[in-house]
Design a protein around this motif. Structure first.
Motif: not given
Length: 298
Positions: A170-180, A187-199
């Motif tokens: 509920l507070k943060t989203t943890k993301i691992k990029d391609f270099d680890g 979460n308040r900074e997630i204003l525009t989200l592009s999900n490449k894993s839906q559909g």
């Protein structure tokens, strides 16, 4: 002058004597036995409370994991939603235990926590501690989860960061990029989200060619590779329907092959087919440009 100094010294001496008498009277007035019993009793209560909450944490954690493991074993392989809800449940349970533990410890020290919260109000207390950002994180986190915007394992692009979702609460989203690198995005900074894993996702393969290349020959080789490989990968939802030739932005001749895959597999499938195309074209003595559009040496 000596009389004045003598008088000052006497005043200092008597002040010290009075201070020592005050300390002595206080020391004698304290019921050290009762205080020792209170300290020992309080320590035992805190120790018991700590043990109880550790047991509750471990038992509750294993119970929650057991529920998700046994109650949802028949779900599809893509269980990002299950992992997300399970982690959220574990985090919420842990947070509740921490709050209850702190409340219990403060109560053991006779601190009126309930009166404090009732008098100030939970919302007012949160605002007074500058927790507006926390409230915004939680509100946006709830909206993200309710709207099923992302799940654990999804490939996303958010706040200029691209990678796979490792955890979400509920507070943060943890993301691992391609270099680890692990990124913690409030979460308040997630204003525009592009999900490449839906559909279904498009895997586009684009290879540069020399202008003098026999395009019919290239098309037959690529079609042969497609016939051999497509059936080997269940991730491919829609196989290549056409093999196109075009000019890119640098006025270079390119061959383009499009196929569609299940979410999150487009990059891997594209990499596999690029390697297969290059190997097949090279085996057929079809040279591919490596620098600009220079003609290969004969």
């Amino acid at each position: 002058m000596n009389i004045i100094l003598h008088s000052v010294a006497q005043n200092i001496f008597f002040s010290h004597i009075m201070a020592l008498n005050v300390i002595r009277n206080w020391w004698l007035s304290v019921d050290w036995q009762a205080m020792g019993e209170y300290i020992i009793a309080t320590f035992i209560k805190i120790l018991l409370a700590t043990i109880i909450f550790i047991i509750l944490h471990r038992v509750g954690r294993h119970f929650i994991q057991f529920i998700f493991k046994t109650g949802m074993h028949n779900l599809p392989e893509k269980n990002g939603r299950v992992s997300t809800v399970r982690n959220l449940t574990l985090n919420t349970y842990r947070g509740f235990l921490i709050f209850a533990y702190i409340y219990t410890i403060l109560t053991l020290f006779s601190i009126p926590v309930g009166s404090l919260l009732a008098g100030a109000g939970i919302v007012g207390l949160a605002i007074s501690f500058g927790a507006q950002g926390l409230v915004a994180d939680i509100a946006n986190g709830i909206a993200i989860l309710l709207e099923n915007q992302l799940d654990i394992g999804d490939h996303i692009l958010v706040a200029g960061i691209e990678g796979h979702v490792v955890d979400i609460n509920l507070k943060t989203t943890k993301i691992k990029d391609f270099d680890g690198t692990i990124h913690y995005v409030p979460n308040r900074e997630i204003l525009t989200l592009s999900n490449k894993s839906q559909g279904i996702m498009r895997a586009r393969i684009s290879l540069r060619l020399f202008p003098s290349t026999n395009l019919d020959h290239v098309k037959k080789i690529i079609q042969h590779v497609n016939d051999e490989l497509v059936g080997q990968y269940d991730e491919i939802v829609t196989p290549p329907k056409r093999i196109l030739f075009s000019i890119n932005l640098k006025d270079q001749l390119v061959v383009i092959v499009d196929m569609f895959t299940t979410p999150g597999n487009q990059i891997r499938i594209a990499s596999i087919f690029i390697e297969a195309y290059i190997e097949a074209l090279t085996a057929a003595n079809i040279a591919l440009p490596t620098e600009g559009l220079q003609k290969p040496l004969s």
